[in-house]
Each structure stands twice: as C-alpha cells, then as structure tokens.
Scaffold this motif. Structure first.
Motif: not given
Length: 339
Positions: A69-76
C-alpha cells in the motif's frame, strides 16, 4: 513557508476531489514535501492529508507476488516478514536510507516521489535551475557537482533550458527498479498500472518533471512480481559516512542462480542518474554466464556505457564500476548483510 489550506480526506474519492483545487498537493509522511515547503521550493496552496486512507497494508497477491500500500511506512515495510524473506534486496535498501525517525514517517508512495537533493535545486537563492524554473539555466553544471549524474543526464550548456544533471536520491527506488515493480495509480478517470521503468523519467527538455504521474493521480500501491532473488541479493551503498547520508553510488543486485551459473539478473543503480538506472542489456549479458569477476565486469561496462562526469564527480565513473562488481559478487555469495 507560504500559507496553505489543510484538508483531511477519509476516502480515495474525497482525496481525488479535493486535489482538483489549483496548486493542491497530497500530504502523506511529509518528510520531503514539508522540507521543500520550508525552503520555498514547493509552495502548494492546499494540502490534502491522505494518511487516513486504507492504503497501509502489505498483502500477498494470487500470482505469488506482493502488493504494498502507498501509505506503508518505510520501517514497517523493511521489517515486514514477507519483504525480509522474499525481497531482502528491498529490505536492505530501505534500511540503508535516512534515519530511523525518518523511516518511521516516510511512506512508500512518498518515497517514489522524493525529489532531488541537488544543492542548486534546494536553495532558491541560486537563480539558475531548470528543474525549479524551466528555462533559467543550470548552476550545477559548472558548480560544485560532486553528487550529480554521470549517465542519462541532459547537458546542453549552463544557460540552456535543457540542462539538468540532478539525481534521484531514493534507495527504495533503486531496489524497486531491480525487482521490476509496478506502480498502481488512481484518478477521477479510473485506475492504471505503470511499469517501474516508465515511472521515473530522464530530464530531457522537461527537467522539472520527475515522473510520468499525471496531475490529479493518486498512488495507491506498488506491486512486486513473484520473487526471484530471495537467496542471492545485495544492496551496496557508497556514501561519505556510514549512516544518514545519500548515496554517491548505490547498486541493487539480484541474481537467480543454478549452481555457479547465473540464470537471470536484476541490477539497478542509484546516485548516478535522474532516475534509478537500469539497463536490461546488462542483465541479459549475465544470463547463462558464470558468477565471476569477468562476467560482472562486462555487465558494469554495459551499465555505464556513455558515462561521463564533471569537474567534481569524475571519480563516480570508476566508483560505479567497482560498486557494481562488488555488489554482484556479494549477491552471488548469498549474503544478506546490510551494507
């Protein structure tokens, strides 16, 4: 920073409607956009906050790939089990970028749109920047161009409206290019898929444009095909210090191996061009060849065909050659150690 209106969207339809306002922009993690607003490089009159849209999932696709998904955080994303297991190249690239604090905020969609760190683009006191003001010229061409491009650039002269030697700064984008990702977007006209190789663009005569995204389009996801390089992949980043620094040169290398022979390869470079630099002929040159220094050296020659530097970045051509060979060597050994 200029004054701006703020809207919070709770659905993709609402976000697409709100962003129709003149000079409006989507806001996600804000780690790049807000910086550029502080520097007055970007001056949107309306921000449409999309952080409440349901676009923060990582899911397996029916064909064995993955949808991010476009809103997945980089660390996650870097620490997600599917990514660490099946796409270690992407996990390594993400963890080599920025700082932990920034990775906790930055999103997949925003990282795709990260703008160049060219000093002359980021500092509005420099009058000549074709990326910031098309037709104004390019102060980087005869300036301190140590971090700038060596391939794919447009350099028709410092006063030309067609000169830009800026580079794409993202680590994630380099791995996405090597993995042959696809960018999924949505607009009021419907949905479309953009192959990663066609998403970012070279400067040409329109250096102000970084991507082929159309006005009003919302990035919803990135999809990766079925994994090929889970066992043999390495992201190697050459930089001035070991953390929180942009790449002088980076290489994402993935190999599909059969014994000591290469079945297929995925290679992309960062820090050297206006877009993640990938040359399919270099990957084809490795297919069926032994995984040795001679094969990797030939691939480097193909990847860097036509490369040339400027007063302060001539060193990047040789650095790039050595980084390619080293990254491919480490990938062939099956290591997943973070560079």
């Amino acid at each position: 920073m200029n004054s701006f209106a703020y809207r919070r969207a709770t659905s993709s339809a609402q976000a697409l409607d709100e962003v129709k306002a003149p000079n409006a922009s989507f806001l996600a993690g804000g780690t790049n956009l807000v910086d550029l607003m502080k520097y007055r490089v970007e001056q949107p009159t309306e921000l449409v906050d999309i952080n409440h849209l349901p676009l923060a999932q990582v899911t397996q696709t029916p064909d064995g790939g993955v949808s991010i998904g476009a809103l997945v955080r980089n660390s996650d994303l870097a620490n997600h089990e599917l990514i660490r297991t099946n796409y270690p190249l992407l996990s390594q690239a993400l963890l080599s970028g920025a700082s932990p604090q920034l990775r906790n905020m930055a999103t997949t969609g925003g990282n795709l749109l990260q703008r160049t760190r060219c000093y002359y683009f980021m500092d509005v006191s420099f009058a000549h920047c074709n990326k910031r003001q098309p037709g104004s010229g390019c102060d980087a061409l005869q300036g301190y161009n140590r971090i700038h491009a060596i391939v794919g650039q447009t350099d028709k002269g410092p006063e030309s409206g067609e000169t830009c030697i800026a580079t794409n700064p993202s680590d994630m984008n380099v791995a996405m290019a090597a993995l042959e990702a696809t960018v999924e977007v949505q607009s009021a006209q419907g949905k479309r898929s953009i192959p990663f190789a066609e998403f970012h663009r070279l400067p040409g005569s329109e250096p102000q444009l970084d991507t082929t995204l159309r006005p009003g389009e919302l990035i919803t996801a990135v999809t990766l095909p079925k994994p090929r390089f889970a066992k043999n992949a390495f992201y190697l980043k050459a930089r001035d210090r070991n953390s929180y620094a942009f790449a002088l040169v980076s290489v994402a290398a993935g190999l599909e191996m059969e014994g000591g022979t290469i079945r297929s390869a995925g290679i992309a470079m960062g820090g050297v061009a206006h877009k993640p630099w990938r040359v399919p002929e270099a990957e084809a040159a490795l297919a069926g060849k032994p995984a040795d220094a001679a094969s990797f050296g030939r691939a480097a020659e193909v990847l860097l065909r036509g490369a040339h530097g400027y007063e302060y970045n001539q060193f990047k051509v040789e650095l790039a050659k050595q980084t390619i060979v080293r990254a491919l060597t480490l990938a062939s050994q099956g290591t997943s150690e973070i560079a």
